[in-house]
Design an enzyme around this catalytic site. Sequence first.
Site, short mmCIF file in Angstrom:
data_model
loop_
_atom_site.label_atom_id
_atom_site.label_comp_id
_atom_site.label_asym_id
_atom_site.label_seq_id
_atom_site.Cartn_x
_atom_site.Cartn_y
_atom_site.Cartn_z
N GLY A 167 -28.85 -19.60 67.78
CA GLY A 167 -29.66 -18.64 68.54
C GLY A 167 -30.85 -19.23 69.27
O GLY A 167 -31.86 -18.57 69.46
N ASP A 225 -28.69 -35.68 68.75
CA ASP A 225 -27.56 -35.89 69.67
C ASP A 225 -27.90 -37.06 70.58
O ASP A 225 -29.05 -37.23 70.99
CB ASP A 225 -27.34 -34.66 70.59
N LYS A 263 -43.46 -24.86 51.82
CA LYS A 263 -42.78 -26.12 51.58
C LYS A 263 -42.53 -26.87 52.90
O LYS A 263 -42.83 -28.06 53.03
CB LYS A 263 -41.44 -25.83 50.88
N CYS A 298 -13.22 -8.50 89.53
CA CYS A 298 -12.75 -9.68 90.24
C CYS A 298 -11.23 -9.82 90.15
O CYS A 298 -10.52 -9.12 90.86
CB CYS A 298 -13.50 -10.92 89.75
N HIS A 313 -18.84 -9.53 90.56
CA HIS A 313 -19.09 -9.46 89.12
C HIS A 313 -20.36 -8.64 88.85
O HIS A 313 -21.44 -9.21 88.68
CB HIS A 313 -19.24 -10.86 88.53
N GLU A 322 -21.30 -7.30 86.26
CA GLU A 322 -21.86 -7.58 84.93
C GLU A 322 -22.99 -8.60 84.98
O GLU A 322 -23.85 -8.63 84.11
CB GLU A 322 -20.76 -8.04 83.98
N1 GLN Z 1 -8.77 -16.12 90.31
C1 GLN Z 1 -9.32 -15.19 91.25
C2 GLN Z 1 -9.90 -15.88 92.47
O1 GLN Z 1 -10.18 -17.04 92.43
C3 GLN Z 1 -10.36 -14.30 90.59
C4 GLN Z 1 -11.57 -15.04 90.15
C5 GLN Z 1 -12.39 -14.28 89.14
O2 GLN Z 1 -11.91 -13.36 88.50
N2 GLN Z 1 -13.63 -14.69 88.94
O3 GLN Z 1 -10.09 -15.26 93.48
#
Ligand code: GLN
Length: 548
Positions: free
Chosen positions: A19, A151, A226, A391, A522, A524
């Site tokens: 986290g 690392d 501690k 998408c 997108h 989101e």
């Molecule tokens: N594969 C599809 C494209 O390249 C959709 C890409 C995606 O869903 N981000 O257009």
Amino acid sequence: MAKSKKFIFVIGGVMSGVGKGITTASIGTILQARGYKVNLMKVDPYLNVDAGTMNPTEHGETFVLNSGLETDQDMGNYERFLNKDLPPENYLTSGMVYKTVIDRERNLEYDGACVEAIPHVRDEIISRFEKAANQNGSEISVIEIGGTVGDFQNAMFMEAARVMHARSPKDVVFIMVSYLPIPSKVGEMKTKPTQNAIRQLNSYGIQPHFVIGRSEEPIDKRRKEKIAMQCNIHPENVISAPDVDSIYDVPLNFEKDNLSEMLLKELSLRPKTKKANLTKWKSFVAKIKKANKPVKIAVVGKYFDTGDFVLSDAYISVIEAIKFSAYELGLKPELHWLNSKDFETNKIKVSTLSGYDGVIVPGGFGKTGIEGKIKVIKYARENKIPYLGLCYGMQLMVIEYARNVAKLKNATSRELDPKAEHLVIDIMPEQVEKIKNKDYGGTMRLGAYPAYLKKGTIARRAYKKELVNERHRHRYEVNPEYVKTLEEAGLMFSGVFPDKKLMEIAELPVKKHPFMLGVQFHPELQARPLSPHPIFTEFLKVVKKGAH
Ligand code: GLN
């Protein structure tokens, strides 16, 4: 270093995945709540020049910024917790650093010097940290160094941070986010791994000012003392960060320990507000606790399986976007991960979808699982189950409609079968050369682009405005040559790019289906706790109406 800039470095101890990203984001939230302009930055120590080329099952979602930079999913948390867009300077990989240094060397910009990790690579890192800090007039930069102390890969970033502290001790604070295990057979919380991690950090010349101890349970006074005693830290600077129901509780938990006040003090800054102003955040968190009407959503994707574990990290922004809109509507979303490959083999029968209140097909690439997704989309369309395609989920919705309603036999995308007769989804013209030259990195249609929304559509009803800006990440698009045929068959393109050639949103009229909508972008990526995304909210409003 400009005197007014302050830096907080967040470094991980013991192990990854405990986290650190949420800690960094939450520190951003609480410092913002004290009236400061905060910058959050992520350092990924790998050699990839951005996060766009990595497999999501390995690395989780690729988060795209407005600028189009493909970054780590933590950048999504940062934007969500700060409720603001972040510029590309806030994301840094070793690949970016080395590429700059090597390119410079090839251009003879080092005047014949022997180019070395120290000072050249280190100084490039410092200058990137400072450049990011100078964006957006921010006053405090919180920088998360990826990986764990010890690392091999992140040592150079630690060294850069150490030098910044050595040059200006009052302006730089170090936080170690560590893990305290409670082995079941032992039954008590152990501090030794954390002590060792701090010592390891000490060996780099860095003494943490704070330790944030992640554990299943709160850290008790004895263990705080501690750690403090063994590692030269004030006991009150050992902060307990036990597991919580929701990651959005973390900033509020930190404030119970007065963390913002202590951090500002350590940075020689005065709080600009008497108390942390977290009113909006608190009311959002209260909504999470209050949401009680369950809705069952099927998310049909393919990036789930990593060995025996199901990793939903590949879709983290989708999950969060659903939650924000759901809480807003008093809904408690139950997300079910269905692997599209299982619909192809009939391991899952498509009719099981009738038990769900809504279906989402998120973004994706390549051929696997595609016919399974198309089967799911057909079922959702025919059975009037609210459907949201993101998408690839939009492109496949168009393909399904072309095949089964517009009767374009075997309609498909060039991504799936370049020789097919009806390529209703085709490659964007500017992408052809790039693919030919194997120029894959950072070359898709990336970042924020505008779309105009048509009146009388679900899209317009959702956004309540005509012009929107959304983030993209794709190479293929609805083939303009098929738009007319598809429209005549009843599909509406309700959102279109200003050139009128790129289709941004496809939907069915509400008379035919309560919510069948796909977006080429997108949404989101721009959903935030304090401003849920209208597309997800509209989808869930319809889901709520029909919920079982
Ligand atoms: N594969 C599809 C494209 O390249 C959709 C890409 C995606 O869903 N981000 O257009």
